[in-house]
Write an enzyme that holds these catalytic residues in place. Structure first.
Site, PDB file in Angstrom:
ATOM      1  NE  ARG A 129      -2.245   2.416   3.915  1.00 14.85           N
ATOM      2  CZ  ARG A 129      -3.583   2.710   4.099  1.00 14.85           C
ATOM      3  NH1 ARG A 129      -4.679   1.807   3.469  1.00 14.85           N
ATOM      4  NH2 ARG A 129      -3.879   3.824   4.638  1.00 14.85           N
ATOM      5  NE  ARG A 147      -4.306   7.574   8.103  1.00 11.58           N
ATOM      6  CZ  ARG A 147      -4.880   7.225   6.938  1.00 11.58           C
ATOM      7  NH1 ARG A 147      -4.611   7.626   5.935  1.00 11.58           N
ATOM      8  NH2 ARG A 147      -5.586   6.305   7.140  1.00 11.58           N
ATOM      9  CD  GLU A 272     -11.461   4.831   0.406  1.00 16.37           C
ATOM     10  OE1 GLU A 272     -11.347   3.878  -0.165  1.00 16.37           O
ATOM     11  OE2 GLU A 272     -10.851   5.170   1.206  1.00 16.37           O
TER      12      GLU A 272
END
Lengths: 311, 94
Positions: A129, A147, A272
């Site tokens: 990922r 992030r 998503e």
């Protein structure tokens, strides 16, 4: 057997990194007056970060950014991004709504936002990922590029452990894949919408993820999200949830669209895509084109609203 | 190339916030080697997590002992990955 043209390209299957790079070059070669390829930086392992620019003229026009594949294992997103690129060149001059958008705005599309990770999913670990940069002092590799942005960076909703899938990185914008977009968006200075596409769980999300404080444009973003998922559902009935990141999916700090919204890019959204968990990241290839087609309706809702509501 | 024989993806549904925090606590249990595919912010959103074959039993014991409801979303991840790879290979051959 490389396809000779983007018309012959098989959008209904997953492709390797090189096949996507070849597709991008073919699309540019076939549409020199509409599409150009910009390299906004390099990945950690030195791969080009290619961005397709769709423009009918002007300079520094108000623009819309779309990226796919920032999380490399979410293969349906890079595949959808490839389909979007072809859709734009196919519809310009035919579809009045898209033509109106491109007659006033530019569209930037980064299909493989994490090329090192994507290559790694094809050759070493399908479940990868993150980026592929080693972390000093740790055996674990990679940073979660969703992030690593300077928006609530370091807060709850990310990990400080390099072995975690949501490792934030040593500092904000430490990853070249992220920093390259940061620098490009800042230098461009006229982005009006920023759409980052992930999978899975069928959601359309807007800021914030790092705080429960509502964004000042919450009402408009919420209503626009509702319109977008309604258009999406009109094709196959695919049901989406929508709302702010923190209220709809989870708390996440250092996220992409929190940073872009704080840069003043009002129409900042994260998708998503399919599905809700039957296959998760291993979505069968026969769902690529239906997913891309329904998502395109939602993208058109967001882009049309952006074009009709200059700010 | 990493393989995932016997890895399962579990869908865990919290009944209340106490259970949600028990699930979130699993993120720090590095010995389970969990890969969270989808996390939930509240009890309405299930949590999907990939569990390696060698930690399946202790993970299921942890869930059962805390009465955490779960279902098996993917029985054997490698089977799905093999199907995906086979499809890519066959199309490439064509």
């Amino acid at each position: 057997a490389e396809p000779r043209s983007t018309d012959a390209f098989d959008y209904g299957r997953y492709h390797t990194l090189n096949e996507i790079y070849s597709f991008q070059d073919m699309l540019v070669a076939e549409n020199p007056n509409l599409v150009s390829k910009m390299v906004i930086g390099q990945s950690y392992q030195g791969r080009p970060l290619n961005v397709l620019k769709f423009s009918t003229g002007g300079t520094k026009r108000p623009a819309i950014w779309i990226d796919t594949g920032i999380h490399s294992r979410e293969w349906v997103t890079q595949a959808s991004g490839t389909w979007f690129a072809k859709k734009i060149v196919s519809d310009y001059g035919r579809d009045p709504a898209l033509t109106a958008i491109l007659n006033r705005m530019d569209i930037f599309l980064e299909i493989v936002t994490n090329p090192d990770g994507y290559y790694y999913t094809h050759n070493s670990n399908r479940m990868w990922r993150k980026t592929r940069k080693p972390n000093p002092g740790s055996n674990c590799v990679g940073v979660d590029p969703n992030r690593n942005w300077d928006a609530g960076f370091g807060g709850a909703g990310a990990s400080g452990n390099p072995c975690s899938e949501t490792y934030r990185g040593p500092r904000a914008h430490s990853e070249s894949e992220v920093k390259s977009i940061v620098d490009f968006v800042k230098s461009h200075g006229n982005m009006k919408a920023f759409i980052s596409i992930h999978s899975y769980s069928q959601m359309l999300l807007y800021p914030y993820g790092y705080t429960r404080t509502p964004v000042k444009d919450q009402t408009e973003l919420h209503n626009l999200a509702k319109k977008a998922i309604t258009d999406l559902a009109s094709l196959y009935g695919t049901r989406y949830r929508y709302g702010s990141i923190i209220n709809t999916i989870y708390q996440a700090s250092g996220g992409t669209i929190d940073w872009t919204y704080n840069q003043g890019i009002k129409y900042s959204y994260t998708f998503e895509l399919r599905d809700t968990g039957r296959y998760g990241f291993i979505l069968p290839a026969n769902q690529i084109i239906p997913t891309a087609k329904e998502t395109w309706l939602a993208l058109m809702a967001l882009m049309t609203h952006t074009n009709n509501n200059p700010y | 190339k990493e393989t995932f024989d016997g890895h399962q993806v579990l869908r865990i549904k919290a009944k209340d916030d106490v259970q949600l925090s028990l699930i979130k606590a699993m993120e720090d249990m590095v010995e389970f080697e969990l890969d969270f595919w989808m996390e939930g912010s509240d009890v309405s959103t299930p949590v999907d997590v990939r569990v390696p074959v060698h930690t399946l039993q202790p993970v299921k014991r942890y869930l059962d002992s805390r009465n955490l409801q779960y279902s098996i979303m993917i029985e054997d991840l490698q089977v799905m990955l093999d199907e995906e790879q086979e499809e890519m290979d066959s199309v490439a051959r064509d």
